[in-house]
Motif scaffolding. Structure first.
Motif, PDB file in Angstrom:
ATOM      1  N   LEU A 166       0.992  -1.288  -0.170  1.00 54.52           N
ATOM      2  CA  LEU A 166      -0.169   0.079   0.145  1.00 54.52           C
ATOM      3  C   LEU A 166       0.828   1.323   0.046  1.00 54.52           C
ATOM      4  O   LEU A 166       0.559   2.358  -0.736  1.00 54.52           O
ATOM      5  CB  LEU A 166      -0.979   0.243   1.258  1.00 54.52           C
ATOM      6  CG  LEU A 166      -1.832   1.053   1.482  1.00 54.52           C
ATOM      7  CD1 LEU A 166      -2.639   1.311   0.024  1.00 54.52           C
ATOM      8  CD2 LEU A 166      -2.757   1.054   2.457  1.00 54.52           C
ATOM      9  N   THR A 167       1.975   1.191   0.556  1.00 50.95           N
ATOM     10  CA  THR A 167       2.721   2.204   0.943  1.00 50.95           C
ATOM     11  C   THR A 167       3.541   2.594  -0.561  1.00 50.95           C
ATOM     12  O   THR A 167       3.665   3.716  -1.114  1.00 50.95           O
ATOM     13  CB  THR A 167       3.959   2.275   1.906  1.00 50.95           C
ATOM     14  OG1 THR A 167       3.337   1.945   3.240  1.00 50.95           O
ATOM     15  CG2 THR A 167       4.848   3.300   1.988  1.00 50.95           C
ATOM     16  N   LEU A 168       3.799   1.657  -0.980  1.00 48.49           N
ATOM     17  CA  LEU A 168       4.691   1.710  -2.432  1.00 48.49           C
ATOM     18  C   LEU A 168       3.814   2.216  -3.436  1.00 48.49           C
ATOM     19  O   LEU A 168       4.043   3.033  -4.450  1.00 48.49           O
ATOM     20  CB  LEU A 168       5.275   0.088  -2.632  1.00 48.49           C
ATOM     21  CG  LEU A 168       6.143   0.133  -4.170  1.00 48.49           C
ATOM     22  CD1 LEU A 168       7.217   1.270  -4.095  1.00 48.49           C
ATOM     23  CD2 LEU A 168       6.418  -1.284  -4.242  1.00 48.49           C
ATOM     24  N   THR A 169       2.346   1.543  -3.483  1.00 46.90           N
ATOM     25  CA  THR A 169       1.438   1.914  -4.435  1.00 46.90           C
ATOM     26  C   THR A 169       1.063   3.536  -4.367  1.00 46.90           C
ATOM     27  O   THR A 169       1.028   4.202  -5.158  1.00 46.90           O
ATOM     28  CB  THR A 169       0.274   1.358  -4.312  1.00 46.90           C
ATOM     29  OG1 THR A 169       0.348  -0.258  -4.451  1.00 46.90           O
ATOM     30  CG2 THR A 169      -0.891   1.727  -5.436  1.00 46.90           C
ATOM     31  N   SER A 170       1.003   4.032  -2.947  1.00 43.01           N
ATOM     32  CA  SER A 170       0.915   5.270  -2.701  1.00 43.01           C
ATOM     33  C   SER A 170       2.149   6.277  -3.199  1.00 43.01           C
ATOM     34  O   SER A 170       1.848   7.358  -3.963  1.00 43.01           O
ATOM     35  CB  SER A 170       0.706   5.583  -1.252  1.00 43.01           C
ATOM     36  OG  SER A 170      -0.479   4.880  -0.699  1.00 43.01           O
ATOM     37  N   ILE A 171       3.248   5.781  -2.794  1.00 39.32           N
ATOM     38  CA  ILE A 171       4.297   6.602  -3.515  1.00 39.32           C
ATOM     39  C   ILE A 171       4.505   6.803  -4.873  1.00 39.32           C
ATOM     40  O   ILE A 171       4.690   7.860  -5.699  1.00 39.32           O
ATOM     41  CB  ILE A 171       5.646   6.049  -2.875  1.00 39.32           C
ATOM     42  CG1 ILE A 171       5.794   6.034  -1.409  1.00 39.32           C
ATOM     43  CG2 ILE A 171       6.945   6.641  -3.682  1.00 39.32           C
ATOM     44  CD1 ILE A 171       6.854   5.424  -0.759  1.00 39.32           C
ATOM     45  N   ILE A 172       3.947   5.734  -5.727  1.00 42.65           N
ATOM     46  CA  ILE A 172       4.101   5.592  -7.201  1.00 42.65           C
ATOM     47  C   ILE A 172       2.867   6.449  -7.565  1.00 42.65           C
ATOM     48  O   ILE A 172       3.152   7.216  -8.714  1.00 42.65           O
ATOM     49  CB  ILE A 172       4.180   3.977  -7.722  1.00 42.65           C
ATOM     50  CG1 ILE A 172       5.326   3.233  -7.307  1.00 42.65           C
ATOM     51  CG2 ILE A 172       3.793   4.205  -9.076  1.00 42.65           C
ATOM     52  CD1 ILE A 172       5.174   1.927  -7.677  1.00 42.65           C
TER      53      ILE A 172
END
Length: 142
Positions: free
Chosen positions: A4-10
């Motif tokens: 979820l964090t990675l998706t939010s950053i991208i």
């Protein structure tokens, strides 16, 4: 880092890039000056009807570098023969050839006038458009 964090950053990075590009694209003040000068050339009716498109390559300290199919060490005739094949079998002093050369010189002067009409342009220099020769399969004289 979880998914979820990675998706939010991208997603945030993609949105930021989109925002920067869209602001730059639609705001004349933020668009590169070279793009603006090329648009000025494209909007000139006299230049628009000529079969060669002059382009701004560089704009630095008031000096515009424009492409040209002719340079001091490259004859104009191969270019003229390519844009008007009927000239190929005519002599250099034939009226049609002389007129084609005169028209090219007039178009070059028009490109200079258009650029110098811009308040921040002080002079124009030419750069041989080798890409045009390559694209049109016209050998450059050596």
């Amino acid at each position: 880092m979880d998914r979820l964090t990675l998706t939010s950053i991208i997603a945030s990075a993609a949105f930021l890039i989109f925002l920067i590009v869209s602001l730059t694209w639609h705001n004349d003040e933020l668009r590169p000056r070279i793009w603006q000068l090329n648009e000025v050339l494209e909007q000139d009716p006299e230049l628009a009807e000529y079969p060669y498109d002059f382009k701004v390559l560089l704009f630095l300290n008031g000096v515009v570098t424009l492409t040209s199919p002719q340079a001091s060490d490259v004859p104009l005739r191969p270019f003229l023969n390519r844009i008007d094949p009927s000239l190929a079998d005519k002599s250099a002093d034939a009226p049609e050839v002389v007129e084609a050369e005169r028209r090219f010189r007039a178009i070059e002067m028009q490109a200079i006038r258009v650029m110098l009409s811009q308040s921040d342009v002080e002079s124009v220099v030419w750069s041989l458009d080798r890409a045009w020769y390559h694209k049109n399969r016209v050998p450059l004289a050596k």
